[in-house]
Motif scaffolding. Structure first.
Motif, PDB file in Angstrom:
ATOM      1  N   UNK A  74      51.011  36.498  17.953  1.00  0.00           N
ATOM      2  CA  UNK A  74      52.109  36.427  18.917  1.00  0.00           C
ATOM      3  C   UNK A  74      51.867  37.377  20.086  1.00  0.00           C
ATOM      4  N   UNK A  75      51.266  38.527  19.811  1.00  0.00           N
ATOM      5  CA  UNK A  75      50.944  39.474  20.873  1.00  0.00           C
ATOM      6  C   UNK A  75      49.993  38.834  21.885  1.00  0.00           C
ATOM      7  N   UNK A  76      48.975  38.097  21.386  1.00  0.00           N
ATOM      8  CA  UNK A  76      48.028  37.429  22.286  1.00  0.00           C
ATOM      9  C   UNK A  76      48.741  36.399  23.142  1.00  0.00           C
ATOM     10  N   UNK A  77      49.652  35.665  22.514  1.00  0.00           N
ATOM     11  CA  UNK A  77      50.396  34.660  23.278  1.00  0.00           C
ATOM     12  C   UNK A  77      51.263  35.309  24.350  1.00  0.00           C
ATOM     13  N   UNK A  78      51.903  36.422  23.983  1.00  0.00           N
ATOM     14  CA  UNK A  78      52.735  37.126  24.964  1.00  0.00           C
ATOM     15  C   UNK A  78      51.895  37.688  26.108  1.00  0.00           C
ATOM     16  N   UNK A  79      50.711  38.190  25.799  1.00  0.00           N
ATOM     17  CA  UNK A  79      49.832  38.712  26.846  1.00  0.00           C
ATOM     18  C   UNK A  79      49.482  37.624  27.851  1.00  0.00           C
ATOM     19  N   UNK A  80      49.226  36.414  27.348  1.00  0.00           N
ATOM     20  CA  UNK A  80      48.923  35.292  28.237  1.00  0.00           C
ATOM     21  C   UNK A  80      50.138  34.960  29.103  1.00  0.00           C
ATOM     22  N   UNK A 121      52.969  37.514  35.920  1.00  0.00           N
ATOM     23  CA  UNK A 121      52.528  38.437  36.973  1.00  0.00           C
ATOM     24  C   UNK A 121      51.904  37.667  38.140  1.00  0.00           C
ATOM     25  N   UNK A 122      51.127  36.642  37.805  1.00  0.00           N
ATOM     26  CA  UNK A 122      50.543  35.819  38.866  1.00  0.00           C
ATOM     27  C   UNK A 122      51.637  35.119  39.670  1.00  0.00           C
ATOM     28  N   UNK A 165      39.215  38.678  40.474  1.00  0.00           N
ATOM     29  CA  UNK A 165      40.667  38.836  40.582  1.00  0.00           C
ATOM     30  C   UNK A 165      41.186  39.584  39.359  1.00  0.00           C
ATOM     31  N   UNK A 166      41.858  40.721  39.543  1.00  0.00           N
ATOM     32  CA  UNK A 166      42.327  41.491  38.383  1.00  0.00           C
ATOM     33  C   UNK A 166      43.427  40.759  37.624  1.00  0.00           C
ATOM     34  N   UNK A 167      43.694  41.211  36.404  1.00  0.00           N
ATOM     35  CA  UNK A 167      44.715  40.561  35.580  1.00  0.00           C
ATOM     36  C   UNK A 167      46.098  40.685  36.185  1.00  0.00           C
ATOM     37  N   UNK A 168      46.359  41.771  36.876  1.00  0.00           N
ATOM     38  CA  UNK A 168      47.668  41.974  37.510  1.00  0.00           C
ATOM     39  C   UNK A 168      47.457  42.142  39.017  1.00  0.00           C
ATOM     40  N   UNK A 169      47.157  41.051  39.714  1.00  0.00           N
ATOM     41  CA  UNK A 169      46.817  41.164  41.129  1.00  0.00           C
ATOM     42  C   UNK A 169      48.024  41.474  41.994  1.00  0.00           C
ATOM     43  N   UNK A 173      36.461  41.901  49.686  1.00  0.00           N
ATOM     44  CA  UNK A 173      36.786  43.324  49.557  1.00  0.00           C
ATOM     45  C   UNK A 173      38.225  43.519  49.100  1.00  0.00           C
ATOM     46  N   UNK A 174      39.147  42.716  49.613  1.00  0.00           N
ATOM     47  CA  UNK A 174      40.549  42.818  49.206  1.00  0.00           C
ATOM     48  C   UNK A 174      40.697  42.479  47.724  1.00  0.00           C
ATOM     49  N   UNK A 175      40.089  41.387  47.298  1.00  0.00           N
ATOM     50  CA  UNK A 175      40.209  40.941  45.907  1.00  0.00           C
ATOM     51  C   UNK A 175      39.610  41.958  44.953  1.00  0.00           C
TER      52      UNK A 175
END
Length: 294
Positions: free
Chosen positions: A85-91, A97-98, A161-165, A263-265
């Motif tokens: 469930x933690x993995x699902x929540x992370x997704x 966030x995106x 692209x970072x996970x929390x852009x 550079x921004x990304x």
């Protein structure tokens, strides 16, 4: 000693669940009554109280009813269920966030409905899909060419692209992805790579930066005698026709725009612009006096 059996109302007060919810779990066998009163009312023991408290916690964490049943019946180990469930929540958190970043970018840009759709589609691509898109672009640019330095160049041109852009990274990613998919831009980058791969000719970028930077700082006119001396020094190392051919390729704003977006990304410092030096040298090379130079 107090009777350990509880009414539904008492369970509701102790667990915070509604009477309707407790009856629902009871009807489905997740929390079975330990007995009934003479009038037929259900009674529950301390085990039922503990199960209900666990059920409430698991429901608040978002687990589905079938999984909860397996946990309370000990058919599934709670740590294993929690990890899945933690993995699902992370997704889910990553997607949220995106979406947040997309909405923030839309708010800042005042995007049209078409742009919003494009931004959302680009932002929700998985990491694998993003890599495939950029991989196709880099293969179109460098594929089949043998220069040993191209593998490193391709890596340096890969956006991560970072996970929390941030909103500006989403913005940059969407624009860069559009550029990477543009056939005209791909053809431009391919010509630049092929020119570099064609032979032992020295890449002019470093020489142009060193030679032209002082001219720009000093405000030297491209058609002046001082400019002619700079051009002569450059053409001693690079044939005029080669320089002009190279300038015609690099004097395209899309090339620099790709590097700026990259550079921004990737969170890099903004690259120094080559455009002023390219424009100055292009004008200087085409000045009447310089055109006649050997």
């Amino acid at each position: 000693m107090d009777d350990p059996r509880y009414s539904i109302g008492e369970l509701s007060r102790r667990t915070g669940l509604t009477v309707k919810a407790i009856r629902f779990y009871s009807d489905r066998g997740i929390v079975a009554p330990s007995g009934r009163t003479a009038s037929g009312h259900r009674r529950y023991d301390v085990d039922a109280l503990a199960r209900l408290e666990l059920v409430r916690t698991l429901r608040e964490l978002g687990l589905d009813l079938a999984t909860i049943r397996k946990v309370v019946d000990r058919e599934a180990a709670l740590p294993d269920v929690a990890e899945a469930h933690m993995r699902a929540l992370e997704a889910q958190i990553h997607v949220l966030r995106l979406r947040h970043a997309v909405l923030k970018a839309v708010t800042r840009r005042g995007s049209t409905p078409e742009e919003i759709t494009l931004m959302h589609d680009m932002a929700k691509l998985t990491e694998e899909e993003r890599r495939r898109l950029i991989g196709d672009f880099l293969d179109a640019t460098f594929g089949g060419l043998e220069h040993p330095g191209f593998a490193g160049v391709a890596r340096s041109m890969t956006p991560e692209l970072p996970e929390s852009p941030a909103a500006e990274q989403i913005d940059a990613w969407v624009e860069l992805a559009e550029l990477a998919g543009d056939p005209d831009f791909r053809a431009l980058m391919r010509r630049l790579a092929e020119r570099h791969d064609a032979g032992p000719r020295r890449d002019p970028i470093a020489d142009v930066r060193v030679a032209v930077a002082p001219a720009l700082t000093s405000g030297i006119d491209p058609g002046s005698p001082e400019a002619a001396r700079i051009v002569a020094a450059l053409t001693a190392r690079h044939r005029p026709d080669d320089l002009l051919a190279w300038l015609d390729i690099v004097d395209d704003s899309r090339r620099e725009r790709y590097l700026e977006l990259l550079a921004v990304i990737n969170g890099w410092a903004a690259p120094d612009s080559l455009a002023p030096a390219v424009r100055w040298l292009s004008e200087a090379l085409r000045a009447p006096d310089q055109r006649c130079a050997p």
